[in-house]
Design an enzyme around this catalytic site. Structure first.
Site, PDB file in Angstrom:
ATOM      1  N   SER A   7      -7.255 -24.218 -10.726  1.00  0.00           N
ATOM      2  CA  SER A   7      -8.211 -23.544 -11.580  1.00  0.00           C
ATOM      3  C   SER A   7      -9.076 -22.536 -10.843  1.00  0.00           C
ATOM      4  O   SER A   7      -9.685 -21.683 -11.475  1.00  0.00           O
ATOM      5  CB  SER A   7      -9.125 -24.573 -12.252  1.00  0.00           C
ATOM      6  OG  SER A   7      -9.928 -25.243 -11.292  1.00  0.00           O
TER       7      SER A   7
ATOM      8  N   SER B 216      -6.833 -27.940  -7.788  1.00  0.00           N
ATOM      9  CA  SER B 216      -7.415 -26.639  -8.111  1.00  0.00           C
ATOM     10  C   SER B 216      -7.886 -25.822  -6.925  1.00  0.00           C
ATOM     11  O   SER B 216      -8.288 -24.673  -7.100  1.00  0.00           O
ATOM     12  CB  SER B 216      -8.582 -26.806  -9.081  1.00  0.00           C
ATOM     13  OG  SER B 216      -8.110 -27.049 -10.378  1.00  0.00           O
TER      14      SER B 216
ATOM     15  N   LYS C 207     -17.041 -19.545  -7.807  1.00  0.00           N
ATOM     16  CA  LYS C 207     -16.244 -19.918  -8.983  1.00  0.00           C
ATOM     17  C   LYS C 207     -17.158 -20.080 -10.190  1.00  0.00           C
ATOM     18  O   LYS C 207     -18.213 -20.712 -10.090  1.00  0.00           O
ATOM     19  CB  LYS C 207     -15.502 -21.226  -8.681  1.00  0.00           C
ATOM     20  CG  LYS C 207     -14.563 -21.693  -9.789  1.00  0.00           C
ATOM     21  CD  LYS C 207     -13.840 -22.989  -9.383  1.00  0.00           C
ATOM     22  CE  LYS C 207     -12.877 -23.463 -10.463  1.00  0.00           C
ATOM     23  NZ  LYS C 207     -12.180 -24.713 -10.065  1.00  0.00           N
TER      24      LYS C 207
END
Lengths: 437, 437
Positions: free
Chosen positions: A152, A176, A83
């Protein structure tokens, strides 16, 4: 040598656990596996847009090094997605924000370095929403590009769901990890709070940010987590009891759609038949009020964590994030302290409440993914569990009327990560039998 | 206009609180104050070596901007030192390590940005030991350069003690604020765990690293902390009761020197005469065993946090840090989990134990500073308080036989920061009467 006769394109569908075995036995090379993953990425990235940065040559060089070396660790030769909220020394790190368009850190985040030490090949950086909050990135739901992948950790969930990589790193401050795992139909695991070191993570809420990951099976996500948490016990998930499951609709049940309600009912029935003790439960009502407390703690902390960006690069922030930070700035330290006291009381009540059940099974999200242009969905069903620091595992096992994945999350007692994963594995085997390689 | 008639060189001795009043009334300019601080730095830095990076022109430009602007916040125009473990967007950030010799971050750490938002002028970066652990930097004790300033916040403590700046930022993972405050004879404040956002801090142990600061009075350090924790109540330190003080020799008493024992006896007697309730206390013995637990938790977490440096730049680490990381790598996750359980039990016992006393008064260090070539001293007297997340304030009020400062630390209940600071202020006024401007 059966595997080598398969078409290259299929190697990307191997589970991490299976690929790791083949790699360790040198029946599969890291380069082969990586090339299969990149073939998939090249085929699908135009539609899915899971990646914020890719450097195929860099990854291939690393894969070839590993193929020449002795086995480094349990992730030897496995491609992972990282990420883009974690610093990487050799790939740009933009945090989903134009403010950091040209940002190249000098170091790897601790967990990235741990994965590399264990032999992982970083395939690239995956798309995050803006600073892991709510402003979407370009990623689409791989099952249907009209829909959101959630956020996210949008790119990590989508890349794993789309068989671009077997494993990916994510973070959760509200929902997330669990929410994108639900929308994309993969296993997402948010560990107990505080079990991984966050050095090199762009933190937004120090008391909430938690590192975890995505995979297509519980075994795979536990393999990754065993490296992130340096805990080999997470690879021992045998469980031969019958779990005591508290099915919990949560105080947000009114927000669930039919697909979630059907999945919930199906789970209760299937798990009962498999011998689990399944009880409908309620949490003490005071705990339900903590949804807003979570939002306020996150707002208070975010407004401080992002002070540099808020004060020096305000025009580079989305208007929705500006509004969140402004609201967070209005929360006083006195209110914040009162919130922390409520959380501590809640945590202790939840902790003792958990003595009656091995795990809670609850909605991960309201239902199927929202349309892409409606945002990344609401972390409503995750806020309280994140606040309690509880381990959560999303189980994908159902398909809704739009053809999109739906599932439920397993929630364990804070600190009980191994047992929570073991029960999650047991449950997913019952709910989604016959999967695996 | 009395202040403007003083010699420039004396302005650097103003307390932060007094300087802030004069600055707000425009009876003193930020540029004047900064020039006085830099005059002191230029005079003394060759001997003290408190600074890792200085940029006088950059700081002067900022001071002049502030002089033209309306008052930004409570630190308007105050020069501060920033420990070189925090990222700064405009000054190099080396973490006390040759690995980061040329490291220039793109952002300010959250607390640096908060200080700047409140009007502070960053005078420069202060020396930290290697990654805020134990390998000393070049800083000398400003009272006698043959001695250590303590660590890891060596430069911040020394710069404040030597009147180079009124305020400086530090961090504590074991004893890195309280110990250098003790050796340099300034007020050091380590807040309750988790009250400041650590974004942009190079963390080494996520469950322990705590941001705090240094000043020459409790009022001053509370002024700084009110910005770091965004808590205006920390500037309201009136206290008109008589505190109940638990005097606690700790299980490490055998390591204290005569100076510390004399300071301890003097404090008990002076505070009693001033009307405080002073009792000699013992903590439950189980809590004393947590000194080693702290060291093990720190070792386990450090070995992960510094994985990038450990695996990619091992030759750039001091041999003592290499040994610490190797030892930390040997601790298993199972041992670590057991340690966390012991800490949680200890925290709860300490928390209820604190109901009998407003604060504990205990040694900050074994005694006067060690010689420079003997290292930065031992955090022995701080480990358990850091582990409990308790607020700690070092009170400098005594001088040992080498002419070096000695004092004691006030320890409050976790979360009771305002009251702990208020009592610390009351105690220091009794123990060191007549100081201040």
């Amino acid at each position: 040598m059966g595997v080598q006769q398969k078409k290259t394109i299929e190697l990307n569908r191997l589970s991490a656990t299976r690929a790791a075995q083949l790699l360790a036995r040198r029946e599969l090379s890291a380069e082969q596996l990586l090339r299969a993953c990149f073939a998939r990425i090249e085929q699908r990235e135009g539609a899915v847009r899971a990646w914020a940065a890719l450097d195929k040559e860099l990854a291939l060089t690393r894969a070839r090094e590993l193929d020449r070396a002795s086995t480094q660790g349990v992730l030897h030769g496995l491609p992972i997605g990282v990420k883009d909220i974690f610093a990487t020394s050799d790939l740009p790190t933009r945090y989903g924000s134009p403010i950091y368009e040209n940002h190249q850190p000098s170091m790897d985040a601790a967990v990235v370095a741990l994965c590399r030490e264990a032999g992982a090949v970083v395939a690239g950086k995956t798309v995050t929403t803006e600073f892991a909050t709510f402003q979407p990135g370009p990623t689409r739901n791989p099952h249907n590009q009209a829909y959101s992948p959630g956020g996210s950790s949008s790119g990590s969930a989508a890349a794993v769901a789309d068989h671009m990589v077997p494993l990916a790193l994510g973070t959760q401050t509200a929902g997330s990890i669990i929410r994108p795992a639900a929308y994309c139909g993969v296993v997402g695991y948010k560990p107990s709070f505080g079990r991984s070191q966050r050095a090199g993570l762009k933190t937004i809420a120090d008391s909430l940010d938690t590192i975890g990951g995505f995979a297509r099976s519980v075994d795979d996500v536990a393999l990754l987590a065993s490296v992130l948490m340096r805990d080999r016990e997470l690879r021992e998930l045998d469980y031969d009891a019958k779990p005591r499951i508290g099915m919990y609709r949560t105080s947000q049940w009114r927000h669930t759609d039919h697909a979630t309600r059907d999945a919930y009912a199906q789970a209760a029935s299937v798990l009962s038949r498999a011998g689990a003790q399944v009880d409908e439960v309620e949490l003490p009502p005071v705990l339900c009020s903590l949804v807003q407390v979570h939002a306020d703690i996150m707002g208070f902390e975010m407004a401080q964590s992002l002070t540099f960006e808020r004060t020096r690069h305000r025009a580079g922030l989305s208007s929705s994030l500006q509004a969140l930070l402004d609201a967070g700035s209005q929360i006083t330290a006195e209110e914040h302290r009162a919130n922390l006291v409520r959380v501590e009381e809640g945590r202790q009540r939840a902790h003792s409440w958990f003595e009656q059940y091995d795990v809670v099974l609850a909605p991960s999200a309201s239902g199927e993914a929202p349309f892409f242009d409606q945002g990344t969905g609401d972390p409503l069903f995750c806020r309280v569990w994140t606040l309690f620091g509880a381990p959560c595992v999303h189980l994908p096992f159902y398909t809704g009327p739009q053809g999109l994945p739906v599932g439920l999350q397993v929630v364990g007692r804070s600190g009980d990560d191994r047992r929570t994963l073991a029960i999650a594995r047991w449950l997913l085997n019952v709910l989604r039998p016959g999967e695996g390689d």
